[in-house]
Design a protein around this motif. Structure first.
Motif: not given
Length: 120
Positions: A74-76, A66-70, A80-86
């Motif tokens: 979260k890391a992915v 459960m902890t590893t999945a979260y 992805a958000q950082a890549m989308a915002q440049g």
């Protein structure tokens, strides 16, 4: 007063903080529930060591999964958000500089072989 009735819009950064907070809270509460069930199971079994080891192993597996999945999700999501915002904090590899290709002359087809000596 029409403006006072409306809810204040949530900024993107605040929304991401709420998601992280509630996601982490859900994981922690789930882990506590798993631990509580494991403790109750061990207490009810009364000393059968092989069954206790099985219950504790299953509980540890569930908590770690459960902890590893979260954390993985979260890391992915953050990446992805950082890549989308440049995001300028990300180190980007500079584009490769390529030299324009030089034109190579088209090879001429080989000439047909001429015999070394004439035919009679």
């Amino acid at each position: 007063m029409v403006g006072k009735d409306r809810a204040k819009p949530i900024r993107e950064l605040d929304l991401e903080r709420y998601r992280a907070l509630y996601g982490l809270t859900a994981v922690v509460l789930s882990n506590f529930a798993i631990v509580a069930v494991a403790i109750a199971g061990v207490w009810r079994l009364g000393g059968d060591k092989s069954v206790i080891i099985g219950v504790l192993t299953a509980a540890f597996t569930a908590v770690s999964t459960m902890t590893t999945a979260y954390l993985g999700i979260k890391a992915v999501s953050n990446t992805a958000q950082a890549m989308a915002q440049g995001d300028p904090r990300r180190t980007q590899t500079p584009p490769e500089t390529t030299t324009p290709p030089t034109e190579t002359p088209t090879p001429t087809p080989p000439s047909p072989r001429t015999p070394d000596h004439p035919h009679p």
